[in-house]
Design a protein around this motif. Structure first.
Motif, PDB file in Angstrom:
ATOM      1  N   VAL A 103       7.325  -9.987-122.588  1.00 21.57           N
ATOM      2  CA  VAL A 103       7.512  -9.016-121.502  1.00 21.57           C
ATOM      3  C   VAL A 103       8.917  -9.158-120.916  1.00 21.57           C
ATOM      4  O   VAL A 103       9.630  -8.168-120.708  1.00 21.57           O
ATOM      5  CB  VAL A 103       6.445  -9.214-120.399  1.00 21.57           C
ATOM      6  CG1 VAL A 103       6.776  -8.362-119.181  1.00 21.57           C
ATOM      7  CG2 VAL A 103       5.071  -8.872-120.930  1.00 21.57           C
ATOM      8  N   THR A 104       9.342 -10.397-120.663  1.00 26.24           N
ATOM      9  CA  THR A 104      10.671 -10.635-120.113  1.00 26.24           C
ATOM     10  C   THR A 104      11.735 -10.034-121.008  1.00 26.24           C
ATOM     11  O   THR A 104      12.628  -9.318-120.556  1.00 26.24           O
ATOM     12  CB  THR A 104      10.921 -12.153-119.984  1.00 26.24           C
ATOM     13  OG1 THR A 104       9.934 -12.698-119.137  1.00 26.24           O
ATOM     14  CG2 THR A 104      12.300 -12.432-119.424  1.00 26.24           C
ATOM     15  N   MET A 109      19.658   1.111-117.434  1.00 25.49           N
ATOM     16  CA  MET A 109      20.606   1.056-116.329  1.00 25.49           C
ATOM     17  C   MET A 109      22.017   1.465-116.761  1.00 25.49           C
ATOM     18  O   MET A 109      22.708   2.163-116.040  1.00 25.49           O
ATOM     19  CB  MET A 109      20.644  -0.359-115.739  1.00 25.49           C
ATOM     20  CG  MET A 109      19.348  -0.775-115.081  1.00 25.49           C
ATOM     21  SD  MET A 109      18.990   0.224-113.629  1.00 25.49           S
ATOM     22  CE  MET A 109      17.234   0.161-113.560  1.00 25.49           C
ATOM     23  N   PHE A 110      22.441   0.996-117.936  1.00 23.25           N
ATOM     24  CA  PHE A 110      23.805   1.316-118.374  1.00 23.25           C
ATOM     25  C   PHE A 110      23.867   2.553-119.271  1.00 23.25           C
ATOM     26  O   PHE A 110      24.876   3.249-119.289  1.00 23.25           O
ATOM     27  CB  PHE A 110      24.425   0.130-119.120  1.00 23.25           C
ATOM     28  CG  PHE A 110      24.869  -0.969-118.225  1.00 23.25           C
ATOM     29  CD1 PHE A 110      25.595  -0.695-117.074  1.00 23.25           C
ATOM     30  CD2 PHE A 110      24.569  -2.291-118.507  1.00 23.25           C
ATOM     31  CE1 PHE A 110      26.021  -1.700-116.235  1.00 23.25           C
ATOM     32  CE2 PHE A 110      24.983  -3.312-117.665  1.00 23.25           C
ATOM     33  CZ  PHE A 110      25.710  -3.018-116.528  1.00 23.25           C
ATOM     34  N   ARG A 138      20.586 -18.356-126.940  1.00 19.30           N
ATOM     35  CA  ARG A 138      19.673 -19.022-126.001  1.00 19.30           C
ATOM     36  C   ARG A 138      18.743 -18.002-125.368  1.00 19.30           C
ATOM     37  O   ARG A 138      17.569 -18.250-125.151  1.00 19.30           O
ATOM     38  CB  ARG A 138      20.481 -19.728-124.913  1.00 19.30           C
ATOM     39  CG  ARG A 138      20.612 -21.218-125.160  1.00 19.30           C
ATOM     40  CD  ARG A 138      20.803 -21.973-123.884  1.00 19.30           C
ATOM     41  NE  ARG A 138      21.980 -21.527-123.163  1.00 19.30           N
ATOM     42  CZ  ARG A 138      22.062 -21.559-121.836  1.00 19.30           C
ATOM     43  NH1 ARG A 138      21.044 -21.987-121.115  1.00 19.30           N
ATOM     44  NH2 ARG A 138      23.151 -21.169-121.225  1.00 19.30           N
ATOM     45  N   PHE A 139      19.311 -16.794-125.064  1.00 20.52           N
ATOM     46  CA  PHE A 139      18.501 -15.760-124.440  1.00 20.52           C
ATOM     47  C   PHE A 139      17.430 -15.257-125.401  1.00 20.52           C
ATOM     48  O   PHE A 139      16.260 -15.137-125.052  1.00 20.52           O
ATOM     49  CB  PHE A 139      19.373 -14.598-123.987  1.00 20.52           C
ATOM     50  CG  PHE A 139      18.577 -13.377-123.661  1.00 20.52           C
ATOM     51  CD1 PHE A 139      17.728 -13.379-122.563  1.00 20.52           C
ATOM     52  CD2 PHE A 139      18.635 -12.247-124.449  1.00 20.52           C
ATOM     53  CE1 PHE A 139      16.967 -12.277-122.273  1.00 20.52           C
ATOM     54  CE2 PHE A 139      17.877 -11.146-124.162  1.00 20.52           C
ATOM     55  CZ  PHE A 139      17.047 -11.161-123.064  1.00 20.52           C
ATOM     56  N   THR A 175       4.439 -13.752-121.721  1.00 19.56           N
ATOM     57  CA  THR A 175       5.419 -13.447-120.680  1.00 19.56           C
ATOM     58  C   THR A 175       6.846 -13.473-121.226  1.00 19.56           C
ATOM     59  O   THR A 175       7.723 -12.791-120.714  1.00 19.56           O
ATOM     60  CB  THR A 175       5.305 -14.446-119.521  1.00 19.56           C
ATOM     61  OG1 THR A 175       5.351 -15.774-120.061  1.00 19.56           O
ATOM     62  CG2 THR A 175       4.043 -14.251-118.728  1.00 19.56           C
ATOM     63  N   ASP A 176       7.076 -14.263-122.286  1.00 17.78           N
ATOM     64  CA  ASP A 176       8.401 -14.268-122.901  1.00 17.78           C
ATOM     65  C   ASP A 176       8.721 -12.909-123.493  1.00 17.78           C
ATOM     66  O   ASP A 176       9.836 -12.409-123.388  1.00 17.78           O
ATOM     67  CB  ASP A 176       8.473 -15.329-124.007  1.00 17.78           C
ATOM     68  CG  ASP A 176       8.261 -16.719-123.455  1.00 17.78           C
ATOM     69  OD1 ASP A 176       8.783 -16.985-122.361  1.00 17.78           O
ATOM     70  OD2 ASP A 176       7.570 -17.515-124.105  1.00 17.78           O
ATOM     71  N   TRP A 187      11.620  -6.249-120.920  1.00 20.96           N
ATOM     72  CA  TRP A 187      12.042  -5.729-119.612  1.00 20.96           C
ATOM     73  C   TRP A 187      13.565  -5.808-119.472  1.00 20.96           C
ATOM     74  O   TRP A 187      14.213  -4.859-119.025  1.00 20.96           O
ATOM     75  CB  TRP A 187      11.363  -6.539-118.514  1.00 20.96           C
ATOM     76  CG  TRP A 187      11.429  -5.903-117.169  1.00 20.96           C
ATOM     77  CD1 TRP A 187      12.421  -6.057-116.240  1.00 20.96           C
ATOM     78  CD2 TRP A 187      10.486  -5.000-116.581  1.00 20.96           C
ATOM     79  NE1 TRP A 187      12.149  -5.314-115.125  1.00 20.96           N
ATOM     80  CE2 TRP A 187      10.971  -4.659-115.306  1.00 20.96           C
ATOM     81  CE3 TRP A 187       9.265  -4.459-117.023  1.00 20.96           C
ATOM     82  CZ2 TRP A 187      10.283  -3.793-114.457  1.00 20.96           C
ATOM     83  CZ3 TRP A 187       8.589  -3.602-116.167  1.00 20.96           C
ATOM     84  CH2 TRP A 187       9.094  -3.277-114.905  1.00 20.96           C
ATOM     85  N   LEU A 188      14.133  -6.928-119.877  1.00 23.28           N
ATOM     86  CA  LEU A 188      15.572  -7.101-119.712  1.00 23.28           C
ATOM     87  C   LEU A 188      16.361  -6.186-120.643  1.00 23.28           C
ATOM     88  O   LEU A 188      17.308  -5.520-120.217  1.00 23.28           O
ATOM     89  CB  LEU A 188      15.967  -8.559-119.957  1.00 23.28           C
ATOM     90  CG  LEU A 188      15.465  -9.554-118.894  1.00 23.28           C
ATOM     91  CD1 LEU A 188      15.914 -10.960-119.245  1.00 23.28           C
ATOM     92  CD2 LEU A 188      15.957  -9.178-117.509  1.00 23.28           C
ATOM     93  N   VAL A 189      15.934  -6.129-121.916  1.00 26.01           N
ATOM     94  CA  VAL A 189      16.668  -5.280-122.858  1.00 26.01           C
ATOM     95  C   VAL A 189      16.470  -3.807-122.488  1.00 26.01           C
ATOM     96  O   VAL A 189      17.422  -3.016-122.465  1.00 26.01           O
ATOM     97  CB  VAL A 189      16.224  -5.561-124.303  1.00 26.01           C
ATOM     98  CG1 VAL A 189      16.855  -4.562-125.250  1.00 26.01           C
ATOM     99  CG2 VAL A 189      16.623  -6.970-124.700  1.00 26.01           C
ATOM    100  N   GLY A 212      15.868  -2.724-119.506  1.00 25.14           N
ATOM    101  CA  GLY A 212      16.663  -2.534-118.291  1.00 25.14           C
ATOM    102  C   GLY A 212      18.121  -2.315-118.626  1.00 25.14           C
ATOM    103  O   GLY A 212      18.772  -1.424-118.072  1.00 25.14           O
ATOM    104  N   LEU A 213      18.626  -3.103-119.566  1.00 25.91           N
ATOM    105  CA  LEU A 213      20.029  -2.970-119.962  1.00 25.91           C
ATOM    106  C   LEU A 213      20.312  -1.554-120.450  1.00 25.91           C
ATOM    107  O   LEU A 213      21.292  -0.921-120.059  1.00 25.91           O
ATOM    108  CB  LEU A 213      20.336  -3.992-121.065  1.00 25.91           C
ATOM    109  CG  LEU A 213      21.790  -4.131-121.493  1.00 25.91           C
ATOM    110  CD1 LEU A 213      22.601  -4.760-120.379  1.00 25.91           C
ATOM    111  CD2 LEU A 213      21.898  -4.975-122.746  1.00 25.91           C
ATOM    112  N   ARG A 242      14.739 -17.910-126.097  1.00 26.50           N
ATOM    113  CA  ARG A 242      14.145 -18.558-124.932  1.00 26.50           C
ATOM    114  C   ARG A 242      12.630 -18.433-124.956  1.00 26.50           C
ATOM    115  O   ARG A 242      12.074 -17.363-125.155  1.00 26.50           O
ATOM    116  CB  ARG A 242      14.692 -17.890-123.684  1.00 26.50           C
ATOM    117  CG  ARG A 242      14.059 -18.368-122.427  1.00 26.50           C
ATOM    118  CD  ARG A 242      15.094 -19.007-121.548  1.00 26.50           C
ATOM    119  NE  ARG A 242      14.767 -20.398-121.394  1.00 26.50           N
ATOM    120  CZ  ARG A 242      15.651 -21.353-121.245  1.00 26.50           C
ATOM    121  NH1 ARG A 242      16.922 -21.073-121.267  1.00 26.50           N
ATOM    122  NH2 ARG A 242      15.284 -22.586-121.064  1.00 26.50           N
TER     123      ARG A 242
END
Lengths: 350, 338
Positions: free
Chosen positions: A23-24, A35-36, A6-7, A20-21, A27-29, A31-32, A10
């Motif tokens: 970019v989202t 950050m980790f 779903r992610f 924007t899809d 940004w999320l991947v 960020g993952l 999306r």
């Protein structure tokens, strides 16, 4: 799998991918990873031997070059997979390297030397976790002592914080008395008094109380947190006064009202404050650095920073100790993170 | 079923001595209550917190002013001699106010200059990144709480751990060089380069704290009524216009709070940087809190009075920022009442 697909699939709605899809998604991947990634890298590195840490380019997982003791040689020799001129590959041990040629022997027949171009040989490496990075610091660095100091400071400070703050919050929420708003104002005003502004005079107060080089000198200045009083008071205001009046009718003392009625009802807010307090006290650095100058009193944070600042940094130990220092906070993150995030989103305090 | 009764039995067993203790404490407290009345008990409940608070927060705050007007290396106030405004004038004695190196306390002005540029750059980037993150997290995401947690993770880490993680990554044989090496860039010792170290302190503090601000902004975004967006959609308003005309104005109170909070915290930057760079190389990442710490405690030429004076100047900046924040908060409250 359902959530993952779903992610991935999306979209903003309707047909096709909106920019924007994308970019989202990036940004999320991203960020993952950002950050980790560093923390994961730290954990993998902490299992490497000093030789493995010095390698460049580094391997992600802790690999170790295999060694073998060969008859006729004192030291263990490193094993390589060598490509021979006839096209076959054999596992050989390297005796020495001269220029671009390597002298090798077969561990089974140590008599004959084989010369191999260094570009035709690759080290035989196996995955190996250097767990001694974790066990040795307990012997070398008094690490257990630091761990104990940190646990002692964190647990004691949190318990005192909960008791002292909840008592004050009880007085400020359930009693009418002169000076109540002044007391509240003073507490709120000092919400913004950071340690860096008062550390010089605070140090002189701590030493005149004889608390320099004493864990209580680390604990006491931190326990009367304005944040804690604020959170608990806001929560206690929602407890109906009728409950307390009814208890008074039944001849309960004020202390019993606090202990048997108000505190149990404040449990959710107390839990949030406890989580905050554990993270704060575990992570405290500057103040313990000032108060503690004897090695056996260091907390984990101070000990780590001192050892990492030394000339011959023993990174394999430092990395392992850093991982251990990170563990309680990671546990809080995994199990209690939502309490903290809702706490911050609700009050804007940290 | 049986496990729950077991745990509750274990809990009550553990709590038994605590309850006993509380009952014993209750005896003298009852007589105290008889003597002082119910309102007297309020003072009793308030006392421990206020006592600790007074000794370890208020008293130092007051003493700090006295401290800043004394000289010498002794820490006990009684052993220090009164020097008036000498420490302040020492901080402000400069050949030229445009050149920090011409000042008597050039270290102080170097720290002020470094902190200034750090605050400007870090807060600007922080707000931008946190805002973008909050906007993205506010979209209709699958597993939103997971993604929110991802960005929040570093916020919980201790500054020492943050400093060490990044010190390790920026090593010559570290992850950054490894990554660049894949693109043919030669390994570089980032933490020996004055400019890159400054950039690193900004990047690392951004990494460590961004999630906190994104969280506050996300809460603000979620408080914006959905029907405003629905109405805009019905009118066929362009997304960019929706952002500038609905999202940003309604987010403004939260955004201002975040800006001030970020400013307050950036001015005091110390822990991560101290572990990552120790203020070096040279003085390239020597910030204000480190100046206070080293002048007060660490340096061989210890001067607590000077450190106190510098900390008061820093305190003034923080007070101004806090007042701005309170002003914003009050304006927001008034708006809410209307």
């Amino acid at each position: 799998m359902g959530v993952a697909s779903r992610f991935i699939l999306r979209r903003k709605g309707g047909k096709g991918w909106h920019w924007t899809d994308i970019v989202t998604w990036l940004w999320l991947v991203g960020g993952l990873i950002i950050m980790f990634g560093p923390a994961v890298w730290l954990v993998f590195s902490s299992f490497k031997t000093p030789a493995g840490l010095a390698e460049f380019p580094p391997s992600i997982l802790p690999y170790v070059t295999q060694q073998a003791t060969v008859q006729g040689y004192d030291k263990p020799l490193q094993l390589f997979e060598a490509k021979l001129p006839d096209g076959s590959t054999r596992v050989l041990a390297e005796v020495r390297r001269i220029g671009i040629m390597s002298q090798m022997v077969d561990p089974k027949t140590p008599g004959e030397t084989i010369r191999v171009n260094i570009n035709d040989r690759t080290p035989v490496r196996t995955l190996s976790f250097a767990t001694e990075n974790y066990t040795q610091p307990f012997v070398h660095f008094n690490f257990l002592r630091y761990l104990w100091n940190s646990v002692f400071v964190t647990v004691t400070a949190t318990l005192i914080t909960l008791i002292v703050n909840s008592m004050a919050a009880f007085a400020l929420s359930k009693y009418e008395f002169r000076g109540r708003s002044v007391a509240m104002l003073i507490i709120l005003a000092t919400l913004m008094v950071p340690l860096s502004v008062i550390m010089v005079p605070l140090y002189s107060i701590i030493s005149s109380l004889g608390l320099f080089n004493n864990l209580w000198g680390v604990i006491l200045p931190t326990v009367a947190t304005p944040t804690g009083v604020f959170i608990l008071r806001q929560y206690m205001l929602t407890i109906p006064d009728e409950l307390i009046d009814a208890a008074r009718m039944d001849k309960a003392s004020e202390w019993q009202i606090y202990w048997r009625i108000v505190l149990p009802l404040t449990a959710p807010a107390l839990a949030v404050l406890a989580i905050f307090s554990v993270v704060w006290r575990w992570n405290d650095f500057l103040w313990p650095l000032i108060v503690l100058s004897r090695r056996e009193l260091y907390t984990l944070q101070v000990g780590l920073s001192i050892y990492s600042g030394e000339l011959n940094v023993q990174w394999h130990f430092i990395l392992a100790m850093t991982v251990v220092t990170m563990i309680p906070v990671v546990l809080v993150f995994i199990f209690l993170q939502r309490f903290i995030t809702t706490g911050i989103a609700g009050t804007g305090l940290k | 079923m049986s496990t729950t009764t077991n745990t509750s039995r274990l809990g009550s067993l553990l709590m038994a001595p605590v309850h006993l203790l509380m009952r014993i404490i209750d005896v003298p407290l009852r007589s105290l209550q008889k003597a002082t009345g119910i309102s007297g008990m309020a003072a009793f409940f308030l006392a421990p917190n206020m006592l600790i608070f007074g000794i370890f927060v208020l008293l130092p705050l007051v003493i700090n002013f006295v401290y800043s007007m004394t000289g010498g290396t002794a820490f006990f106030l009684a052993e220090r001699n009164f020097v008036g405004a000498e420490q302040y004038s020492r901080l402000f004695t400069c050949g030229s106010y445009l050149d920090p190196m011409s000042c008597q306390e050039d270290a102080f002005w170097t720290a002020v200059g470094n902190t200034f540029w750090f605050v400007i750059l870090q807060v600007t980037l922080m707000i931008l990144v946190a805002l973008v993150t909050a906007l993205i997290l506010n979209r209709d995401l699958a597993a939103r709480s997971f993604w929110r947690a991802v960005f929040f993770f570093p916020v919980l880490l201790s500054p020492v751990v943050v400093g060490l993680i990044w010190k390790w990554i920026l090593q010559r044989q570290g992850l950054l060089n490894f990554g660049l090496y894949q693109f043919g860039v030669e390994p570089y010792t980032w933490l020996t380069d004055r400019n890159w170290t400054f950039v690193a302190t900004i990047g690392v503090s951004l990494w460590a704290h961004m999630g906190f601000y994104a969280l506050i902004l996300l809460a603000g975004l979620q408080a914006i009524p959905k029907d405003l967006y629905e109405a805009a959609e019905m009118d066929g308003t362009k997304p960019a216009r929706v952002f500038w005309r609905i999202t940003l104005p309604l987010l403004m109170p939260n955004l201002l709070v975040v800006v001030v909070l970020a400013l307050i915290r950036a001015v005091q930057i110390f822990d991560e940087v101290y572990v990552l760079t120790g203020g070096g190389p040279g003085t390239s990442t020597f910030y204000l809190t480190q100046y206070i710490y080293e002048t007060g405690f660490a340096s061989a030429l210890r001067n607590p009075g000077l450190a106190a004076a510098a900390s008061i100047l820093m305190g003034l900046v923080l007070v101004v920022l806090t007042l701005i924040q309170l002003g914003i908060g009050q304006r927001g409250e008034k708006k809410g009442k209307r």
